[in-house]
Write a protein that holds these residues in place. Structure first.
Motif, PDB file in Angstrom:
ATOM      1  N   TYR A   1     -11.586  11.133   7.974  1.00 46.23           N
ATOM      2  CA  TYR A   1     -10.881  10.594   6.701  1.00 46.23           C
ATOM      3  C   TYR A   1      -9.322   9.925   6.834  1.00 46.23           C
ATOM      4  O   TYR A   1      -8.869   9.750   5.933  1.00 46.23           O
ATOM      5  CB  TYR A   1     -10.495  11.898   5.661  1.00 46.23           C
ATOM      6  CG  TYR A   1     -12.098  12.642   5.422  1.00 46.23           C
ATOM      7  CD1 TYR A   1     -12.858  12.367   4.630  1.00 46.23           C
ATOM      8  CD2 TYR A   1     -12.283  13.659   6.434  1.00 46.23           C
ATOM      9  CE1 TYR A   1     -13.946  12.873   4.320  1.00 46.23           C
ATOM     10  CE2 TYR A   1     -13.614  14.345   6.107  1.00 46.23           C
ATOM     11  CZ  TYR A   1     -14.478  14.032   5.201  1.00 46.23           C
ATOM     12  OH  TYR A   1     -15.791  14.628   4.932  1.00 46.23           O
TER      13      TYR A   1
ATOM     14  N   ALA B   1       0.447  12.753   4.482  1.00 47.17           N
ATOM     15  CA  ALA B   1      -0.634  13.581   4.450  1.00 47.17           C
ATOM     16  C   ALA B   1      -1.426  13.606   5.991  1.00 47.17           C
ATOM     17  O   ALA B   1      -1.325  12.343   6.580  1.00 47.17           O
ATOM     18  CB  ALA B   1      -1.618  13.335   3.331  1.00 47.17           C
TER      19      ALA B   1
ATOM     20  N   SER C   1       6.376  10.556   1.595  1.00 44.73           N
ATOM     21  CA  SER C   1       5.213  11.713   1.641  1.00 44.73           C
ATOM     22  C   SER C   1       4.216  11.374   2.970  1.00 44.73           C
ATOM     23  O   SER C   1       3.946  10.272   2.734  1.00 44.73           O
ATOM     24  CB  SER C   1       4.598  11.648   0.259  1.00 44.73           C
ATOM     25  OG  SER C   1       5.463  12.019  -0.819  1.00 44.73           O
TER      26      SER C   1
ATOM     27  N   SER D   1      -8.503   1.818   0.846  1.00 45.04           N
ATOM     28  CA  SER D   1      -9.560   1.617   1.643  1.00 45.04           C
ATOM     29  C   SER D   1     -10.355   3.015   2.125  1.00 45.04           C
ATOM     30  O   SER D   1     -11.031   3.198   2.984  1.00 45.04           O
ATOM     31  CB  SER D   1      -9.471   1.070   2.803  1.00 45.04           C
ATOM     32  OG  SER D   1      -8.102   1.406   3.414  1.00 45.04           O
ATOM     33  N   GLY D   2      -9.758   4.348   1.596  1.00 46.51           N
ATOM     34  CA  GLY D   2     -10.428   5.536   1.652  1.00 46.51           C
ATOM     35  C   GLY D   2      -9.747   6.346   2.583  1.00 46.51           C
ATOM     36  O   GLY D   2     -10.340   7.783   2.513  1.00 46.51           O
ATOM     37  N   ALA D   3      -8.785   6.105   3.008  1.00 43.36           N
ATOM     38  CA  ALA D   3      -8.160   7.102   4.073  1.00 43.36           C
ATOM     39  C   ALA D   3      -7.338   8.002   3.248  1.00 43.36           C
ATOM     40  O   ALA D   3      -6.741   7.759   2.072  1.00 43.36           O
ATOM     41  CB  ALA D   3      -6.778   6.414   4.922  1.00 43.36           C
ATOM     42  N   THR D   4      -7.485   9.503   3.630  1.00 44.82           N
ATOM     43  CA  THR D   4      -6.438  10.384   2.984  1.00 44.82           C
ATOM     44  C   THR D   4      -5.506  11.138   3.778  1.00 44.82           C
ATOM     45  O   THR D   4      -4.960  12.155   3.508  1.00 44.82           O
ATOM     46  CB  THR D   4      -7.655  11.623   2.466  1.00 44.82           C
ATOM     47  OG1 THR D   4      -8.330  12.121   3.729  1.00 44.82           O
ATOM     48  CG2 THR D   4      -8.730  11.075   1.625  1.00 44.82           C
ATOM     49  N   GLY D   5      -5.041  10.282   4.901  1.00 50.35           N
ATOM     50  CA  GLY D   5      -4.148  10.680   5.537  1.00 50.35           C
ATOM     51  C   GLY D   5      -4.029  10.268   7.168  1.00 50.35           C
ATOM     52  O   GLY D   5      -4.842   9.635   7.328  1.00 50.35           O
ATOM     53  N   ALA D   6      -3.093  10.796   7.968  1.00 45.03           N
ATOM     54  CA  ALA D   6      -2.835  10.163   9.176  1.00 45.03           C
ATOM     55  C   ALA D   6      -3.697  10.886   9.998  1.00 45.03           C
ATOM     56  O   ALA D   6      -4.097  12.263   9.862  1.00 45.03           O
ATOM     57  CB  ALA D   6      -1.340  10.357   9.491  1.00 45.03           C
ATOM     58  N   ASN D   7      -4.099  10.335  11.348  1.00 41.11           N
ATOM     59  CA  ASN D   7      -5.065  10.869  12.310  1.00 41.11           C
ATOM     60  C   ASN D   7      -4.004  12.096  12.977  1.00 41.11           C
ATOM     61  O   ASN D   7      -2.943  11.768  13.332  1.00 41.11           O
ATOM     62  CB  ASN D   7      -5.386  10.155  13.280  1.00 41.11           C
ATOM     63  CG  ASN D   7      -6.316   8.880  12.833  1.00 41.11           C
ATOM     64  OD1 ASN D   7      -6.163   7.991  12.223  1.00 41.11           O
ATOM     65  ND2 ASN D   7      -7.634   9.164  13.075  1.00 41.11           N
TER      66      ASN D   7
ATOM     67  N   LEU E   1       2.619   7.854   2.393  1.00 42.28           N
ATOM     68  CA  LEU E   1       1.872   7.646   3.810  1.00 42.28           C
ATOM     69  C   LEU E   1       0.662   8.615   3.645  1.00 42.28           C
ATOM     70  O   LEU E   1       0.297   9.269   4.531  1.00 42.28           O
ATOM     71  CB  LEU E   1       2.327   8.008   4.955  1.00 42.28           C
ATOM     72  CG  LEU E   1       3.629   7.119   5.096  1.00 42.28           C
ATOM     73  CD1 LEU E   1       4.427   7.350   6.248  1.00 42.28           C
ATOM     74  CD2 LEU E   1       3.333   5.652   5.107  1.00 42.28           C
ATOM     75  N   SER E   2       0.205   8.969   2.239  1.00 39.67           N
ATOM     76  CA  SER E   2      -0.837  10.052   2.377  1.00 39.67           C
ATOM     77  C   SER E   2      -2.246   9.339   1.852  1.00 39.67           C
ATOM     78  O   SER E   2      -3.137  10.467   2.133  1.00 39.67           O
ATOM     79  CB  SER E   2      -0.463  11.185   1.157  1.00 39.67           C
ATOM     80  OG  SER E   2      -0.500  10.292   0.052  1.00 39.67           O
ATOM     81  N   GLN E   3      -2.445   8.125   1.573  1.00 37.85           N
ATOM     82  CA  GLN E   3      -3.967   7.775   1.282  1.00 37.85           C
ATOM     83  C   GLN E   3      -3.917   6.167   1.419  1.00 37.85           C
ATOM     84  O   GLN E   3      -2.723   5.549   1.099  1.00 37.85           O
ATOM     85  CB  GLN E   3      -4.277   8.225  -0.060  1.00 37.85           C
ATOM     86  CG  GLN E   3      -3.456   8.040  -1.146  1.00 37.85           C
ATOM     87  CD  GLN E   3      -3.616   6.628  -2.028  1.00 37.85           C
ATOM     88  OE1 GLN E   3      -4.725   6.254  -2.083  1.00 37.85           O
ATOM     89  NE2 GLN E   3      -2.748   6.005  -2.499  1.00 37.85           N
ATOM     90  N   THR E   4      -4.957   5.542   1.299  1.00 44.10           N
ATOM     91  CA  THR E   4      -5.014   4.269   1.242  1.00 44.10           C
ATOM     92  C   THR E   4      -6.306   3.795   0.227  1.00 44.10           C
ATOM     93  O   THR E   4      -7.117   4.605  -0.105  1.00 44.10           O
ATOM     94  CB  THR E   4      -5.346   3.463   2.527  1.00 44.10           C
ATOM     95  OG1 THR E   4      -6.518   3.985   3.044  1.00 44.10           O
ATOM     96  CG2 THR E   4      -4.308   3.529   3.623  1.00 44.10           C
TER      97      THR E   4
ATOM     98  N   GLU F   1       0.868  -1.233   0.000  1.00 47.09           N
ATOM     99  CA  GLU F   1      -0.004   0.150   0.133  1.00 47.09           C
ATOM    100  C   GLU F   1       0.853   1.300   0.133  1.00 47.09           C
ATOM    101  O   GLU F   1       0.573   2.097  -0.709  1.00 47.09           O
ATOM    102  CB  GLU F   1      -1.073   0.049   1.205  1.00 47.09           C
ATOM    103  CG  GLU F   1      -1.821   1.158   1.279  1.00 47.09           C
ATOM    104  CD  GLU F   1      -2.679   1.307   0.575  1.00 47.09           C
ATOM    105  OE1 GLU F   1      -2.881   2.013  -0.621  1.00 47.09           O
ATOM    106  OE2 GLU F   1      -4.011   0.591   0.544  1.00 47.09           O
TER     107      GLU F   1
ATOM    108  N   GLN G   1      -9.246   2.097   7.755  1.00 40.71           N
ATOM    109  CA  GLN G   1      -8.907   2.371   6.434  1.00 40.71           C
ATOM    110  C   GLN G   1      -7.508   2.299   6.315  1.00 40.71           C
ATOM    111  O   GLN G   1      -6.770   2.960   5.451  1.00 40.71           O
ATOM    112  CB  GLN G   1      -9.468   3.950   6.301  1.00 40.71           C
ATOM    113  CG  GLN G   1     -10.812   4.006   6.221  1.00 40.71           C
ATOM    114  CD  GLN G   1     -11.420   5.327   5.763  1.00 40.71           C
ATOM    115  OE1 GLN G   1     -12.284   5.384   5.035  1.00 40.71           O
ATOM    116  NE2 GLN G   1     -10.764   6.447   6.189  1.00 40.71           N
TER     117      GLN G   1
END
Lengths: 206, 192
Positions: B44, B38, B36, A93-99, A88-91, A74, B113
């Motif tokens: 999200y 985010a 990188s 499965s829908g994530a768009t970043g870190a918590n 590490l900016s998206q997955t 991934e 996710q």
């Protein structure tokens, strides 16, 4: 001393007669010589960097045909012939970043293999990302992924991969499942450079 | 010690003929590679956390989930005959499995996710003199603790609908609300 005398001799010869002797004077020489440098993708370089393999076989050798770890698949980009990078900016499965405000750990991102002919110490330069608590770690021998220093410079549990706690790799050896973690808040979103260094352990080696 | 292993294929080649080894002497390699990163709001992010219900016992504060109990709109519920409580009783154990509006089960929902199944549970660093807060699975009623986490929550599965159990034993009554940090943990089940 010997060399100095020789130069003095040349000087007197030049004084003796410029016409016959001065053919060796030059201002500039440009001598083109060939250095063959092969540049390879990370997967085939002296210092081989490849996405982490999910090889659970105990004790056996590094199996470069084992399937990729989910995290490597991934988060690690490694185009054939290109360089390895981590995203590490998206997955999928829908994530768009870190918590935000969350300790986060990404294990099993990539493996480093020494394909040179000498023993080297491998490490990631300290503070690759200028954020407190950001660190990189190598999988502990326990194989449970639990032992890691969040701070790369903290090698208490022996699984750091910092300059103060490098991994020694003999030729053909791999250090597996290098990961990234941060403690507290994630680094500001953006692109960061990590520097992976391999140094020959014994400078007197041929 | 780091986990190190000999590359199988190199070992094999070396056995067959040393041609494959020994040509690659190098002194130092320094390789720059890119990472990188985010950052996303909880709704999200890798660990997706959503509010449930419209009763204002939860809110999104700067992108992160936050709970207020009693909720901000507690004085509006039940509709027509609002009760407007000031707080929890002391020496008690409360469970909040829904918002004050009771229009959806759970106070919040957790989704995975990431890339691997995770076990989810809560921890609280300090419980001295403050209410003890523990998340629970609204469907099963099970408390989700480090020793007894949720069943593995698959990637894209769920959501895991959760409430909060709050224990006020030994907690003094006071006008000001207690400010508590609850940690929601999600740990990959295969441990690596």
């Amino acid at each position: 001393m010997q060399r100095r005398k020789f130069i003095a001799g040349l000087g007197s010869l030049a004084a003796a007669g410029a016409a016959g002797i001065g053919t060796g004077a030059f201002t500039t020489v440009e001598a083109d010589r060939t250095v063959n440098v092969g540049v390879a993708g990370d997967a085939n370089a002296f210092l081989k960097l490849v996405p982490a393999r999910d090889d659970d076989s105990s004790g056996a050798g590094y199996n470069q045909n084992a399937p990729l770890h989910e995290n490597a698949e991934e988060y690690v980009d490694a185009s054939p012939g290109g360089t390895l990078s981590i995203d590490l900016s998206q997955t999928d499965s829908g994530a768009t970043g870190a918590n935000k405000s969350a300790d986060t750990k990404f294990a099993n991102l990539f493996d480093i293999i020494n394909q040179g002919s000498q023993t080297v110490e491998v490490y990631v330069e300290d503070d690759p990302v200028d954020v407190d608590g950001f660190g990189m770690f190598a999988e502990g021998q326990e194989d449970d992924g639990s032992a890691y220093p969040v701070d790369a410079t903290n090698a208490d549990d022996g699984s750091g991969i910092s300059s103060g706690d490098p991994v020694t790799l003999d030729p053909g050896m791999a250090v597996e499942n290098i990961g990234i973690a941060w403690d507290g808040s994630p680094p500001t979103g953006g692109s960061y450079t990590i520097t992976i260094v391999a140094d020959r352990t014994d400078a007197s080696q041929p | 010690m780091k986990k190190r292993r000999l590359l199988t294929i190199l070992g094999t080649l070396a056995g067959g003929g040393s041609l494959a080894l020994g040509t690659g002497a190098f002194t130092t390699v320094s390789a720059d590679r890119t990472v990188s990163i985010a950052v996303a709001d909880d709704a999200y992010a890798f660990l997706r956390l959503n509010e449930r219900g419209s009763g204002e016992r939860s809110e999104i504060d700067g992108g992160t989930l936050k709970f207020n109990i009693p909720g901000d709109d507690e004085d509006q519920y039940p509709s027509g005959n609002p009760t407007d409580p000031d707080g929890l009783g002391t020496d008690s154990v409360y469970r909040f499995g829904e918002d004050a509006a009771h229009d959806q089960s759970g106070l919040f929902a957790v989704r995975n996710q990431g890339t691997q199944p995770v076990e989810v549970y809560s921890t609280q660093d300090s419980t001295a003199g403050v209410p003890t807060v523990t998340m629970f699975d609204v469907d099963s009623g099970d408390l989700l603790t480090e020793n007894s986490p949720s069943a593995p929550l698959g990637v894209g599965a769920g959501p895991l609908v959760c409430g909060l159990e709050i224990d006020t034993h030994g907690v003094p009554i006071q006008d000001e609300a207690y400010d508590i940090e609850l940690t929601i943990n999600a740990v990959a089940t295969d441990g690596d």
